[in-house]
Enzyme design. Sequence first.
Site, PDB file in Angstrom:
ATOM      1  N   PHE A 213     -20.660 -59.384 -26.363  1.00 33.56           N
ATOM      2  CA  PHE A 213     -20.631 -58.050 -25.747  1.00 33.56           C
ATOM      3  C   PHE A 213     -21.960 -57.690 -25.087  1.00 33.56           C
ATOM      4  O   PHE A 213     -22.008 -57.294 -23.919  1.00 33.56           O
ATOM      5  CB  PHE A 213     -20.273 -57.013 -26.809  1.00 33.56           C
ATOM      6  CG  PHE A 213     -20.422 -55.583 -26.373  1.00 33.56           C
ATOM      7  CD1 PHE A 213     -19.383 -54.932 -25.732  1.00 33.56           C
ATOM      8  CD2 PHE A 213     -21.604 -54.886 -26.616  1.00 33.56           C
ATOM      9  CE1 PHE A 213     -19.516 -53.610 -25.341  1.00 33.56           C
ATOM     10  CE2 PHE A 213     -21.738 -53.567 -26.224  1.00 33.56           C
ATOM     11  CZ  PHE A 213     -20.697 -52.933 -25.584  1.00 33.56           C
ATOM     12  N   ASP A 214     -23.065 -57.805 -25.823  1.00 31.51           N
ATOM     13  CA  ASP A 214     -24.333 -57.340 -25.260  1.00 31.51           C
ATOM     14  C   ASP A 214     -24.870 -58.301 -24.195  1.00 31.51           C
ATOM     15  O   ASP A 214     -25.576 -57.874 -23.285  1.00 31.51           O
ATOM     16  CB  ASP A 214     -25.378 -57.073 -26.350  1.00 31.51           C
ATOM     17  CG  ASP A 214     -25.371 -58.087 -27.456  1.00 31.51           C
ATOM     18  OD1 ASP A 214     -24.504 -58.966 -27.474  1.00 31.51           O
ATOM     19  OD2 ASP A 214     -26.267 -58.009 -28.321  1.00 31.51           O
TER      20      ASP A 214
END
Length: 439
Positions: free
Chosen positions: A205-206
């Site tokens: 995600f990041d």
Amino acid sequence: MRTDTPRGTLPAREHLLADTAGLPVLDVVLPVYNEEDDLERCVRRLHDHLVRTFPYGFRITVADNASTDGTPQVAARLARSIPEVEAHRLEEKGRGRALRAVWSYSDAPVLAYMDVDLSTDLNALLPLVAPLISGHSDLAIGSRLARSSRVVRGPKREFISRSYNLILKSSLAARFSDAQCGFKAIRREVAERLLPMVEDTGWFFDTELLVLAERAGLRIHEVPVDWVDDPDSTVHIVSTATEDLKGVWRVGRALAVGALPLDRLARPFGDDPRDGALTGVPGGLARQLVGFCVVGALSTLLYLLLYSLFRAGAGPQVANAGALLVSAVANTAANRRLTFGVRGRERALRHQAQGLVVFGIGLALTSGSLAALAAAAGNPSHGTELAVLVAANLAATVLRFLLLRAWVFPDRRDAPGDEGPGLPSAPASEFPYSVRNSR
């Protein structure tokens, strides 16, 4: 990929004031899964550090990722006993899912997260969020790979981390140094635009968040950190690495085909609020002129090369029309992306059609110049033809820039309806229950 993000460019960054009518300036999220033994100690340590060192209002949010032990009860007890702590429960696992839910729900202007083991020295927290509070940067990340970072971890994790970042640099042209450090922050108005574009709900995600932000030209601040590896980490390296590589392929493909509206993440040129006091200087003009000149120089070289090739088998007018048509299509596509920052497929055909109208004007100027040269010189040399075409193209270039800027790619940031809605609150289903201190 999801692209339901608000239209229009981002507003100018402004310094955040300490007095926010009781609302916290910073919301630190701790994604947790089965951390009943360590959660209370880590939350109290983080809370004590923020009370002693952070000059703004803050909140600590525990995001429980479907824990099966006593983590939800510990989180709820902390939320009842500490005013600055909240607890949210999600019934599905995934760090990205937890961050998306809490960040979408939060009302704080600066959103951050860190691993619950607090492997990163907390003295880096204020330097992490300070550039976001001051309005200098859009995102901030901790880096374990910076020269001045001090890191204690085994050779296996060191090799994997450096290999992964090398893959990001070679495949996605990433310039940030450490994608996986669990120590990041983002301004809320940036999250509003960026979160709908991020598809991953797990560990990638990041990384996806950073890649898209960097490609959109947002400013990412890096902070060297002191970091000690947690020997009890529950992260499964092989499965996580496999999912990360799948994510790299998916994001790379989306960027290659222009599937993401990254233009909606653009900051206005000269986004210092003081720039608004300047009069007579259209926003973004200097940057657009530089981009247009670079694209124009390359387009002119392409045009002259094509003209010379076509001229070997056709007359000057046919060669000029063919070379100008091909270079005009390439010029419009390049200016669309590089000069005016328009990405994605939306209105691409319309822009090309308008570009062909601009091409017609350029064709009229250059063809008229060739006709005038033929009438004056009879049978001019190839070098003379090129010289006349260069002069005619210079005149056409000025007109082309004005038409592209005012008609084909107008500045739409102030158009009615371009301001998207605010950051939506997470639906109730995201949080089966939340615990807040009500004192």
